[in-house]
Write a protein that holds these residues in place. Structure first.
Motif, PDB file in Angstrom:
ATOM      1  N   VAL A   4      34.761  10.003 -13.682  1.00  0.00           N
ATOM      2  CA  VAL A   4      33.380   9.654 -14.017  1.00  0.00           C
ATOM      3  C   VAL A   4      33.364   8.516 -15.039  1.00  0.00           C
ATOM      4  O   VAL A   4      34.100   8.556 -16.029  1.00  0.00           O
ATOM      5  CB  VAL A   4      32.632  10.875 -14.578  1.00  0.00           C
ATOM      6  CG1 VAL A   4      31.248  10.462 -15.099  1.00  0.00           C
ATOM      7  CG2 VAL A   4      32.488  11.940 -13.507  1.00  0.00           C
ATOM      8  N   ALA A   5      32.559   7.494 -14.787  1.00  0.00           N
ATOM      9  CA  ALA A   5      32.358   6.317 -15.644  1.00  0.00           C
ATOM     10  C   ALA A   5      33.423   5.249 -15.464  1.00  0.00           C
ATOM     11  O   ALA A   5      33.323   4.180 -16.069  1.00  0.00           O
ATOM     12  CB  ALA A   5      32.252   6.695 -17.111  1.00  0.00           C
ATOM     13  N   SER A   6      34.432   5.492 -14.648  1.00  0.00           N
ATOM     14  CA  SER A   6      35.398   4.426 -14.378  1.00  0.00           C
ATOM     15  C   SER A   6      34.755   3.391 -13.454  1.00  0.00           C
ATOM     16  O   SER A   6      33.841   3.697 -12.691  1.00  0.00           O
ATOM     17  CB  SER A   6      36.667   4.994 -13.737  1.00  0.00           C
ATOM     18  OG  SER A   6      36.364   5.656 -12.521  1.00  0.00           O
ATOM     19  N   ALA A   7      35.218   2.156 -13.550  1.00  0.00           N
ATOM     20  CA  ALA A   7      34.697   1.069 -12.713  1.00  0.00           C
ATOM     21  C   ALA A   7      35.645   0.863 -11.538  1.00  0.00           C
ATOM     22  O   ALA A   7      36.860   0.748 -11.727  1.00  0.00           O
ATOM     23  CB  ALA A   7      34.567  -0.216 -13.523  1.00  0.00           C
ATOM     24  N   VAL A   8      35.070   0.821 -10.322  1.00  0.00           N
ATOM     25  CA  VAL A   8      35.904   0.724  -9.132  1.00  0.00           C
ATOM     26  C   VAL A   8      35.383  -0.344  -8.178  1.00  0.00           C
ATOM     27  O   VAL A   8      34.218  -0.735  -8.233  1.00  0.00           O
ATOM     28  CB  VAL A   8      35.958   2.079  -8.379  1.00  0.00           C
ATOM     29  CG1 VAL A   8      36.619   3.143  -9.232  1.00  0.00           C
ATOM     30  CG2 VAL A   8      34.562   2.514  -7.944  1.00  0.00           C
ATOM     31  N   ALA A   9      36.281  -0.799  -7.316  1.00  0.00           N
ATOM     32  CA  ALA A   9      35.927  -1.656  -6.184  1.00  0.00           C
ATOM     33  C   ALA A   9      36.383  -0.921  -4.939  1.00  0.00           C
ATOM     34  O   ALA A   9      37.567  -0.608  -4.803  1.00  0.00           O
ATOM     35  CB  ALA A   9      36.603  -3.015  -6.301  1.00  0.00           C
ATOM     36  N   VAL A  10      35.440  -0.619  -4.047  1.00  0.00           N
ATOM     37  CA  VAL A  10      35.749   0.157  -2.846  1.00  0.00           C
ATOM     38  C   VAL A  10      35.458  -0.692  -1.619  1.00  0.00           C
ATOM     39  O   VAL A  10      34.363  -1.239  -1.474  1.00  0.00           O
ATOM     40  CB  VAL A  10      34.929   1.467  -2.791  1.00  0.00           C
ATOM     41  CG1 VAL A  10      35.284   2.257  -1.539  1.00  0.00           C
ATOM     42  CG2 VAL A  10      35.175   2.305  -4.034  1.00  0.00           C
ATOM     43  N   THR A  11      36.432  -0.787  -0.744  1.00  0.00           N
ATOM     44  CA  THR A  11      36.291  -1.537   0.493  1.00  0.00           C
ATOM     45  C   THR A  11      36.302  -0.569   1.673  1.00  0.00           C
ATOM     46  O   THR A  11      37.075   0.388   1.700  1.00  0.00           O
ATOM     47  CB  THR A  11      37.437  -2.550   0.654  1.00  0.00           C
ATOM     48  OG1 THR A  11      37.431  -3.442  -0.466  1.00  0.00           O
ATOM     49  CG2 THR A  11      37.282  -3.362   1.933  1.00  0.00           C
ATOM     50  N   GLY A  12      35.397  -0.812   2.623  1.00  0.00           N
ATOM     51  CA  GLY A  12      35.349   0.068   3.780  1.00  0.00           C
ATOM     52  C   GLY A  12      34.297  -0.372   4.772  1.00  0.00           C
ATOM     53  O   GLY A  12      33.773  -1.485   4.697  1.00  0.00           O
ATOM     54  N   ILE A  13      33.977   0.525   5.685  1.00  0.00           N
ATOM     55  CA  ILE A  13      33.014   0.253   6.745  1.00  0.00           C
ATOM     56  C   ILE A  13      31.818   1.167   6.574  1.00  0.00           C
ATOM     57  O   ILE A  13      31.960   2.362   6.327  1.00  0.00           O
ATOM     58  CB  ILE A  13      33.656   0.456   8.134  1.00  0.00           C
ATOM     59  CG1 ILE A  13      34.807  -0.535   8.333  1.00  0.00           C
ATOM     60  CG2 ILE A  13      32.620   0.286   9.242  1.00  0.00           C
ATOM     61  CD1 ILE A  13      35.608  -0.292   9.591  1.00  0.00           C
ATOM     62  N   LEU A  14      30.608   0.614   6.704  1.00  0.00           N
ATOM     63  CA  LEU A  14      29.384   1.381   6.548  1.00  0.00           C
ATOM     64  C   LEU A  14      29.092   2.141   7.838  1.00  0.00           C
ATOM     65  O   LEU A  14      28.989   1.549   8.917  1.00  0.00           O
ATOM     66  CB  LEU A  14      28.218   0.449   6.209  1.00  0.00           C
ATOM     67  CG  LEU A  14      26.942   1.113   5.682  1.00  0.00           C
ATOM     68  CD1 LEU A  14      27.197   1.718   4.309  1.00  0.00           C
ATOM     69  CD2 LEU A  14      25.802   0.104   5.604  1.00  0.00           C
ATOM     70  N   VAL A  15      28.971   3.472   7.713  1.00  0.00           N
ATOM     71  CA  VAL A  15      28.734   4.318   8.886  1.00  0.00           C
ATOM     72  C   VAL A  15      27.548   5.227   8.620  1.00  0.00           C
ATOM     73  O   VAL A  15      27.092   5.385   7.480  1.00  0.00           O
ATOM     74  CB  VAL A  15      29.979   5.166   9.218  1.00  0.00           C
ATOM     75  CG1 VAL A  15      31.169   4.274   9.523  1.00  0.00           C
ATOM     76  CG2 VAL A  15      30.302   6.125   8.075  1.00  0.00           C
ATOM     77  N   GLU A  16      27.057   5.847   9.669  1.00  0.00           N
ATOM     78  CA  GLU A  16      25.984   6.823   9.518  1.00  0.00           C
ATOM     79  C   GLU A  16      26.536   8.047   8.818  1.00  0.00           C
ATOM     80  O   GLU A  16      27.612   8.558   9.159  1.00  0.00           O
ATOM     81  CB  GLU A  16      25.425   7.203  10.885  1.00  0.00           C
ATOM     82  CG  GLU A  16      24.246   8.144  10.824  1.00  0.00           C
ATOM     83  CD  GLU A  16      23.657   8.434  12.192  1.00  0.00           C
ATOM     84  OE1 GLU A  16      22.775   9.312  12.285  1.00  0.00           O
ATOM     85  OE2 GLU A  16      24.090   7.776  13.166  1.00  0.00           O
ATOM     86  N   SER A  17      25.818   8.540   7.831  1.00  0.00           N
ATOM     87  CA  SER A  17      26.309   9.663   7.039  1.00  0.00           C
ATOM     88  C   SER A  17      26.222  10.968   7.827  1.00  0.00           C
ATOM     89  O   SER A  17      25.236  11.239   8.506  1.00  0.00           O
ATOM     90  CB  SER A  17      25.504   9.784   5.747  1.00  0.00           C
ATOM     91  OG  SER A  17      25.957  10.898   5.002  1.00  0.00           O
ATOM     92  N   GLU A  18      27.275  11.764   7.709  1.00  0.00           N
ATOM     93  CA  GLU A  18      27.293  13.066   8.362  1.00  0.00           C
ATOM     94  C   GLU A  18      26.662  14.144   7.484  1.00  0.00           C
ATOM     95  O   GLU A  18      26.334  15.230   7.960  1.00  0.00           O
ATOM     96  CB  GLU A  18      28.733  13.459   8.706  1.00  0.00           C
ATOM     97  CG  GLU A  18      29.404  12.513   9.689  1.00  0.00           C
ATOM     98  CD  GLU A  18      30.826  12.938  10.009  1.00  0.00           C
ATOM     99  OE1 GLU A  18      31.267  13.973   9.461  1.00  0.00           O
ATOM    100  OE2 GLU A  18      31.492  12.239  10.809  1.00  0.00           O
ATOM    101  N   GLY A  19      26.502  13.847   6.198  1.00  0.00           N
ATOM    102  CA  GLY A  19      25.931  14.820   5.281  1.00  0.00           C
ATOM    103  C   GLY A  19      24.471  14.545   5.008  1.00  0.00           C
ATOM    104  O   GLY A  19      23.907  13.529   5.436  1.00  0.00           O
ATOM    105  N   SER A  20      23.846  15.458   4.290  1.00  0.00           N
ATOM    106  CA  SER A  20      22.439  15.286   3.933  1.00  0.00           C
ATOM    107  C   SER A  20      22.326  14.529   2.615  1.00  0.00           C
ATOM    108  O   SER A  20      23.264  14.504   1.818  1.00  0.00           O
ATOM    109  CB  SER A  20      21.758  16.652   3.804  1.00  0.00           C
ATOM    110  OG  SER A  20      22.383  17.421   2.784  1.00  0.00           O
ATOM    111  N   GLY A  21      21.173  13.907   2.387  1.00  0.00           N
ATOM    112  CA  GLY A  21      20.934  13.230   1.120  1.00  0.00           C
ATOM    113  C   GLY A  21      21.101  11.731   1.181  1.00  0.00           C
ATOM    114  O   GLY A  21      20.668  11.023   0.283  1.00  0.00           O
ATOM    115  N   GLN A  22      21.775  11.230   2.224  1.00  0.00           N
ATOM    116  CA  GLN A  22      21.908   9.785   2.364  1.00  0.00           C
ATOM    117  C   GLN A  22      21.973   9.432   3.845  1.00  0.00           C
ATOM    118  O   GLN A  22      22.432  10.211   4.672  1.00  0.00           O
ATOM    119  CB  GLN A  22      23.155   9.260   1.635  1.00  0.00           C
ATOM    120  CG  GLN A  22      24.475   9.781   2.151  1.00  0.00           C
ATOM    121  CD  GLN A  22      24.867  11.123   1.577  1.00  0.00           C
ATOM    122  OE1 GLN A  22      24.527  11.409   0.428  1.00  0.00           O
ATOM    123  NE2 GLN A  22      25.574  11.929   2.347  1.00  0.00           N
TER     124      GLN A  22
END
Length: 248
Positions: free
Chosen positions: A62-80
């Motif tokens: 928590v509070a660490s700064a990150v750079a995340v690379t990936g592919i945007l997909v439809e979420s399988e979970g609720s809330g997003q």
């Protein structure tokens, strides 16, 4: 690189993208909630733990700064609606979990007074982040309204010798030594030796200056900080606030 607010409004795609931000939470070594300040909402990045070194996973705190690379997909979970299927994670700056627990960045509810005491971190909380976004929108709306109705903005002094028709108790400004101020022949403080060579205060209102502007420009308004030295700790009294003052 897109902001999170833009990504959350996008449709799923097979295009690789990189997002940078702070970790709000990291659950089950799999779900990273990232926020970059562009929205109050987080972007969920999903990783496969077996694809990453344990040493790296331990740095995603928590509070660490990150750079995340990936592919945007439809979420399988609720809330997003969408989520980022991460293929690469880089920790740009770590955060000691024990130190974070002492701050308002820890994932729990905090009192407003606690938020105020950590001024350098408070805007990264949902409460202060929401307040600042609303305040920015209101400020823009104020200027937009007056501009569309033919008003000129007047920047009135914050430091002034005027009490604006006795609008309130004033904060005094002085460069004189409070323990040993120069005195005049009558034993009073000699403000002739002060910076402005007279008594000066923080403004309680830009009214009088705005009136003079209106007599030359027709329609004007002020929108800026005003100060009241009223010792009343209630929800209806503030030592500093921003005030709109139109004059025609």
């Amino acid at each position: 690189m897109k902001t999170i607010t833009t990504i959350l409004q996008s449709d799923p795609s097979m295009i690789e993208m990189t997002v940078k931000g702070w970790v709000r939470s990291f659950r089950n070594d799999r779900f990273i909630a990232i926020n970059d300040g562009s929205t109050i909402h987080n972007l969920q990045a999903v990783i496969e733990p077996e694809s990453f070194d344990r040493e790296l996973l331990d740095q995603i705190t928590v509070a660490s700064a990150v750079a995340v690379t990936g592919i945007l997909v439809e979420s399988e979970g609720s809330g997003q609606r969408v989520e980022l299927q991460a293929t690469k994670v880089e920790v740009l700056a770590g955060a000691d979990p024990e130190e974070v627990k002492k701050t308002i960045l820890s994932p729990k509810r905090h009192k407003l007074e606690t938020l105020r005491e950590q001024a350098h971190l408070r805007v990264r909380t949902n409460t202060f982040g929401a307040v600042m976004r609303v305040r920015a929108a209101l400020s823009f709306a104020v200027h937009k309204y007056f501009n569309e109705n033919g008003f000129y903005q007047a920047h009135t002094p914050i430091i002034t010798g005027s009490d604006a028709e006795g609008a309130g108790e004033m904060f005094r400004i002085s460069t004189l030594d409070p323990k040993n101020p120069p005195l005049d022949e009558d034993g009073n403080i000699n403000y002739k030796e002060d910076f402005f060579e007279k008594e000066s205060n923080l403004t309680v209102s830009g009214q009088l200056e705005a009136e003079t502007y209106a007599m030359g420009l027709g329609q004007v308004y002020t929108f800026g900080p005003t100060f009241r030295a009223e010792n009343s700790n209630t929800s209806r009294h503030l030592a500093e606030f921003w005030m709109i003052e139109p004059e025609v």
